[in-house]
Design a protein around this motif. Structure first.
Motif, mmCIF file in Angstrom:
data_model
loop_
_atom_site.group_PDB
_atom_site.id
_atom_site.type_symbol
_atom_site.label_atom_id
_atom_site.label_comp_id
_atom_site.label_asym_id
_atom_site.label_seq_id
_atom_site.Cartn_x
_atom_site.Cartn_y
_atom_site.Cartn_z
ATOM 1 N N ALA A 37 1.252 3.816 -3.135
ATOM 2 C CA ALA A 37 0.841 5.221 -2.954
ATOM 3 C C ALA A 37 1.988 6.177 -3.233
ATOM 4 N N ALA A 38 3.204 5.688 -3.091
ATOM 5 C CA ALA A 38 4.367 6.529 -3.384
ATOM 6 C C ALA A 38 4.806 6.377 -4.839
ATOM 7 N N GLY A 39 3.996 5.669 -5.627
ATOM 8 C CA GLY A 39 4.229 5.629 -7.066
ATOM 9 C C GLY A 39 5.038 4.451 -7.574
ATOM 10 N N ALA A 40 5.151 3.400 -6.755
ATOM 11 C CA ALA A 40 5.918 2.231 -7.188
ATOM 12 C C ALA A 40 4.983 1.134 -7.699
ATOM 13 N N LEU A 68 -8.485 2.581 -1.277
ATOM 14 C CA LEU A 68 -7.617 3.714 -1.620
ATOM 15 C C LEU A 68 -7.349 3.776 -3.126
ATOM 16 N N VAL A 95 -0.287 10.279 -6.043
ATOM 17 C CA VAL A 95 1.051 9.905 -5.575
ATOM 18 C C VAL A 95 1.513 10.842 -4.457
ATOM 19 N N LEU A 96 2.208 10.254 -3.487
ATOM 20 C CA LEU A 96 2.761 11.032 -2.378
ATOM 21 C C LEU A 96 4.029 11.710 -2.865
ATOM 22 N N ASP A 97 3.935 12.995 -3.152
ATOM 23 C CA ASP A 97 5.015 13.705 -3.807
ATOM 24 C C ASP A 97 5.217 15.049 -3.106
ATOM 25 N N ILE A 124 0.842 -1.209 0.000
ATOM 26 C CA ILE A 124 0.000 0.000 0.000
ATOM 27 C C ILE A 124 0.873 1.254 0.000
ATOM 28 N N GLY A 125 1.834 1.282 0.919
ATOM 29 C CA GLY A 125 2.711 2.451 0.996
ATOM 30 C C GLY A 125 3.508 2.641 -0.283
ATOM 31 N N ALA A 126 4.027 1.533 -0.796
ATOM 32 C CA ALA A 126 4.852 1.611 -2.005
ATOM 33 C C ALA A 126 4.026 2.093 -3.194
ATOM 34 N N ILE A 175 -4.077 11.693 1.593
ATOM 35 C CA ILE A 175 -4.746 10.472 1.120
ATOM 36 C C ILE A 175 -5.239 9.687 2.330
#
Lengths: 421, 337
Positions: free
Chosen positions: A70-73, A97, A196-198, A66-68, A205
């Motif tokens: 959301a960070a665009g991976a 999400l 994306v978390l940027d 999930i974290g990955a 989010i």
């Protein structure tokens, strides 16, 4: 390239061709060989850059994904059975999400009683989780579905579960045609996330949504599943054009022409069913098979279209809703409405019980004669159940049920051995 | 504004004003460049220790990372009061997933950012995860320990208010003995929370031998900022455990948040220290040791210990625990011992 290869290895290599950025791994049979393969490839630098993370639980595996994501991976994990249940909260969270994670589920029964063998209890228990759920018939299809899954997931921003029968597929060595990196690169563009978390463009989010918008957010998720019904056949067609193979899509018919009786099923049992149907066709029975590739979203229209002039349906599934009945059968019934003809629900292959051609032939012959009851448990030993029920009537402290049944089974087997000698 | 050297006239107090310090020693909150990462307008209670702690901690982390940071938040008060969408107080990339998975989500974010950096798509972006004591010491503990033992590049902050305040003040594994909560009511022969239960997660974090572990309170915000900035100088798993009084859950006046936090430290109830790679490297000394009653009295959650018949035995046990902290974490100057 054609390879004689284990199903799990084929999936690992297919996933590697998709250039994943983050892979989370937690061991559970029969999924382990997949992440072992991927771990080796990452460690050897064959997939790079890529982070392979050995987590402490399946709940963490899905959470890391999930974290990955959301960070665009591009994120991947695999699990089965208890592992899938252990991560359920995060499974729902990932779809809620809208994170396009791809996960292999090496289908295995759920305990208690603990059982490591194949049925569809794990994946089907997640039918309402908001994930797209695709069932592979063969190892070739399992490998191909992963390549399609990333494409579909990322286009819709929804997670996809690729389901393959534990052991029957994951541990079977057979011929699989694995594409080249160039082919996959042409088919699967780099991940371009919708959110994306940027630090350059901060977003929040995962906030609380109250009654004022919850229905709409939920409906949107349903609408996306409906979009998937359009997208998946298109992706499958594009896949065929690029790779020269039929894999994926919504449903796949076999000898449906003039079929009065059709068997509906998911996964590897379709192979045995096709062989059985071939025999019955040779014996003059008008019978066919409809394989459901996409269990979620459920392709109601495609099922209806495939079964227009069918008199009776046998829905054979490796799972059932206790206290109710077949789950796929209920979906099929819903899809067909009043005009569906007779629907026989058959539960088979629970906890790895082999579904033999012999049993299937007997079952389908009964179906054709309309001798089946509404809900059939294939190869169920009713005397064993009756014995335990009698024991429970007689004794208050009758002990643990599963263990009692096992004693009866093995006692009977031992006695039979004795008679033979 | 240029720095003007000012004569220290309050030597020996903790109330040195910012203007009395050299620029590099001034607090992040006092700087015009502070980010207001947790912006005003959120819905925390008056006197909320967690809101105060988070504001200082996250702004300090932002300063340390040049504003290149992602925050992962566990479910809890902080998550709820900061994001009543369409309003959000977060001026930074922020994600909330579940109650028990913030450390693992942060691991995933860190992994993704690393891969992006290796691909040349992104510079260095750091990850901070945060949650309350319920999300950290109870339901998220498995994920936290996993993140620690893998030494993932995540800075985790626990805001410890000793209970599940968001759900109505229930007991957590960080609830102190004798404290009244909704699930450890002040009734029966042993009112309040039992003795001999609970865990002190900073010590468990140290047992993972991670690069940096520290504790802080909202009473000493400069120390809190220092520990955040220090934590960000390390790579790998780092842990900061901040004691944040909760006026609602503790039954204390909103105006007393800082006072009670200070009393927690000055009585030895809450040890303030830091550790590197599993070894204690420093502790904030207690200036004038106070009896634990001073800390307990202003809080209604301990009210049952006092009244007409004070529970002398329970108070003595709490005092013994504080004394043990003082010995264990060396909270007094050597000569004072």
């Amino acid at each position: 390239m054609l390879k004689q290869i284990e199903g799990s290895r084929a999936v690992a290599e297919a996933v590697a061709l998709c250039r994943p950025d983050v892979i989370c791994a937690y061991p559970i049979s029969p999924q382990t060989h997949i992440v072992e393969g991927l771990g080796e490839m990452v460690k050897a630098g064959a997939i790079a850059p890529c982070e392979f993370i050995n987590v402490e639980s399946e709940f963490a595996a899905m959470s890391v994904a999930i974290g990955a994501s959301a960070a665009g991976a591009r994120s991947y994990t695999a699990t089965a059975s208890q592992g899938l249940l252990f991560m359920v909260e995060a499974v729902y969270n990932a779809s809620g999400l809208g994170l396009p994670i791809v996960m292999t589920v090496a289908n295995r029964a759920i305990g208690a009683p603990i059982n490591i063998w194949n049925d569809h209890s794990d994946a089907v228990s997640q039918r309402d989780s908001g994930w797209l759920q695709l069932f592979a018939e063969t190892n070739q299809e399992a490998a191909d579905l992963h390549i399609q899954a990333f494409r579909i997931a990322e286009e819709l921003s929804l997670p996809v579960m690729v389901c393959m029968d534990g052991f029957i597929l994951t541990h079977a060595y057979e011929r699989v045609d694995l594409p080249t990196q160039e082919m996959v690169d042409a088919f699967l563009p780099p991940y371009a996330p919708r959110q994306v978390l940027d630090p350059g463009e901060p977003v929040t989010i995962g906030t609380m949504v109250g009654p004022e918008a919850f229905t709409e957010v939920r409906y949107l998720a349903h609408e996306k599943q409906r979009q998937a019904l359009e997208l998946m056949p298109a992706v499958a067609a594009e896949f065929r054009a690029a790779f020269g193979r039929d894999s994926g899509g919504l449903v796949r018919g076999y000898r449906l022409d003039d079929a009065e009786t059709v068997v509906i099923a998911m996964g590897s049992v379709l192979g045995t069913l096709k062989d059985t149907v071939d025999e019955l066709r040779d014996a003059g029975v008008n019978i066919g098979v409809l394989g459901v590739v996409s269990f979620r979203p459920f392709p109601s229209a495609a099922v209806r279209a495939a079964l227009q002039s069918v008199r009776r349906l046998v829905v054979l599934e490796k799972y059932f809703a206790l206290g109710s009945g077949g789950v796929l059968a209920a979906d099929v019934q819903m899809a067909l409405g009043k005009n569906g003809g007779e629907i026989y629900s058959v539960i088979a292959g629970l906890g790895g019980r082999p579904i033999t051609k012999k049993s299937l032939r007997g079952l389908l012959e009964m179906a054709v004669r309309d001798e089946l009851v509404q809900l059939t448990f294939l190869d169920l030993d009713r005397t064993l159940v009756a014995k335990q029920l009698a024991r429970e009537r007689q004794t208050r402290r009758s002990g643990p049920a599963a263990e009692s049944i096992l004693r009866d089974v093995h006692g009977t087997m031992a006695r039979n051995e004795g008679k033979k000698s | 504004m240029s720095f003007q050297p000012v004569k220290f006239y309050q030597t020996g107090t903790f109330t040195v004003g910012n203007r009395l310090l050299a620029p590099e020693q001034r607090s992040v909150q006092a700087a015009t460049s502070r980010r207001n990462s947790l912006n005003s307008g959120h819905r925390a209670c008056q006197g909320c220790g967690e809101a105060l702690g988070a504001r200082y901690a996250i702004d300090a982390a932002m300063e340390a990372t040049g504003n290149r940071m992602v925050v992962v938040n566990a479910t809890g008060c902080l998550e709820v009061f900061s994001t009543p969408y369409p309003e959000t107080s977060w001026q930074i990339p922020w994600i909330h997933s579940l109650f028990g998975n913030a450390p693992a989500v942060a691991t995933g974010v860190a992994a993704a950012l690393k891969v992006k950096r290796l691909k040349g798509l992104l510079g260095d972006v750091r990850v901070v995860a945060q949650g309350g004591d319920g999300g950290t010491t109870d339901i998220g503990f498995g994920c936290l320990s996993g993140m620690f033992e893998r030494n993932d590049d995540v800075f985790y902050i626990c805001y410890d208010n000793g209970g599940y305040m968001n759900t109505g003040v229930q007991r957590s594994s960080a609830t102190p003995p004798a404290a009244r909560t909704a699930t450890t009511e002040a009734v029966g022969p042993t009112p309040g929370h039992a003795f001999g239960q609970g865990k002190f997660v900073p010590a468990i974090a140290m047992a993972h031998d991670i690069p940096y572990v520290a504790t802080a309170t909202v009473a000493d915000l400069r120390d809190l900022e220092y520990k955040v900035r220090k934590a960000m100088t390390f790579r790998g798993a780092r842990y900061l455990h901040i004691l944040v009084p909760c006026p609602l859950g503790w039954g204390a006046a909103s105006k007393d948040t800082l006072r009670i936090a200070r009393l927690a430290k000055e009585t030895g109830v809450f040890p303030v220290f830091e550790a590197e790679s599993g070894e204690l490297t420093g502790s904030s000394k207690i200036r004038h040791v106070l009896p634990v009653e001073e800390y307990l009295r202003p809080q209604k959650r301990f009210a049952h210990l006092f009244g007409p018949k004070p529970d002398v035995a329970a108070i003595a046990r709490l005092q013994a625990l504080a004394n043990r902290n003082i010995r264990k974490y060396r909270l007094l100057d050597e000569e004072a011992l």
